[in-house]
Each structure stands twice: as structure tokens, then as C-alpha cells.
Design an enzyme around this catalytic site. Sequence first.
Site, PDB file in Angstrom:
ATOM      1  N   TYR A 223      -1.994   0.044  10.738  1.00 37.26           N
ATOM      2  CA  TYR A 223      -1.946  -0.528   9.404  1.00 37.26           C
ATOM      3  C   TYR A 223      -0.912   0.008   8.645  1.00 37.26           C
ATOM      4  CZ  TYR A 223      -3.561  -1.125   4.456  1.00 37.26           C
ATOM      5  OH  TYR A 223      -3.664  -1.492   3.080  1.00 37.26           O
TER       6      TYR A 223
ATOM      7  N   SER B 299       0.766  -1.132   0.009  1.00 35.95           N
ATOM      8  CA  SER B 299       0.015  -0.027  -0.019  1.00 35.95           C
ATOM      9  C   SER B 299       0.769   1.191   0.220  1.00 35.95           C
ATOM     10  CB  SER B 299      -0.805   0.041   1.282  1.00 35.95           C
ATOM     11  OG  SER B 299      -1.470   1.376   1.755  1.00 35.95           O
TER      12      SER B 299
END
Length: 243
Positions: free
Chosen positions: A148, A135
Site C-alpha cells: 500500500y 495518504s
Amino acid sequence: MEKSLVVITGASSGFGAEIAKLFNQAGFPLLLLGRRVEKIEALPLNFDNVMIEKVDVTDYKAFEASIKKAEAAYGPVDLLVNNAGVMLLGNVLDQDPSEWQTMMNTNVMGVLNGMQIVLPSMKERNHGTVINMSSLAGKKTFTNHAAYVASKFGVHGLSETIREELSGSNVRVSMVAPGAAETELLTHVTDQGSLTDYQAWKESMGGITLNPLHVAESVKFIYDMPQEVNIREIDIAATAQDA
């Protein structure tokens, strides 16, 4: 020429589903893993050379057993796409630590599990590719994404380390790092404030984020390069995404 086995984790929706469609259209035998097999079974695929297994990537033994089963039918894995991931937004000051653990288990341990299962054979054959779905949060920070971000920085770090270790064996380790995209990642977020902030940010981009199809195309592009060429990382986001 007979196509080699491709394994995709988290294949039930989002990036995984789009990656499955592309490789299926190209005639590759597939092992599609996910927790929601009914969603995989509902995908518009030709299921002739497709094996579907209900597997949580944090369960090493089940993960390994499913790959052995597919290899018995289709030959050795030539591509593993570690796509299964969880994004639980929340501020570290009040987020439930169990959500941190869930993200670390799936996003980091799940990726390591898959790599340890397929890499020894790839190294032996001097051929194979692992593409880890990371990501932009593996490169830069985002508010309310602390745990995250930690997990995806982990994916970036482990991918590059293992790439270096296997470079002499002609085995490729690569990453695709998407920005905000139209997937189901947000459906599991429990923190309403974080969700509201995220939706407002999305609206600032015109309300539409990245189409997962283009992320899938990036994965296929990396894989289609000759084995001696490794596109180490693709960062991809909607043009309107500022962060």
C-alpha cells in the site's frame, strides 16, 4: 455563473461520498463514479445535475466513455478528484501477491488513467485541476502496509512529476494525504493480524480517527483557490495520530 463539471471516482463511500456532498451543495454538476452505484444513489444529494456511472477506474475505456458522456451534458471537466483506492494490509512475507496487484492497479494505474483522460483538454484550455487522494502512507512508512505504501508513494511521485510538466499550462495537480480516517477501506483486509494491530493503534488514538468530512473540506479548499494558486499538498490527520 454556471459551474463547471466535477468528476469524483470512488464516490460511493468515505472521502468520495463527502466530497460529492460538498460540491453538490455548492451547485456543481457532478459525474460520480464507483463500483457500487446503489450506494451513490442512496447519498443525500440533489440529483438534478448528477450523473452516476458504474465504473472501475482500472478499465480505461469505460472510464473514458463515462467522462465523454458527462462532458456532452455538462461541458468539459474542470476538476477530477482521483479518490478511488484500495488498502489491503498484510505483511510482505506472506501476503497474497494478487492483493499487491489489486492495489497497484487501482491506486496507481487508476489515477494515471483518469489523468490521461482529462489532462489534454485541460492543457488546451489552460484551465483545470486534478486532485489525487493519496495518504500519509505516500510520505512515510507503516507496518504491514508495504505494498500500500509503495502504491501511495507512487501517487505522490506521479502527481508531482505531472504537476511540474503542466505548470506552464496553468493546470493544477494537487494531492490530499489523509491519515487514518473513518472510511470503509479496512472492510476488504483479509489479514486478521494486520487488522488487529490496526484496531489497537486506532484505540491508542481514542478509538476515533479522522472524520472524512474534513478531508472533503480540504479538497474544496484547494479547488476554491484562484486558478493561478496551487496548494500542492495537504497532509491531514487526527491530532491524536502519532505516526
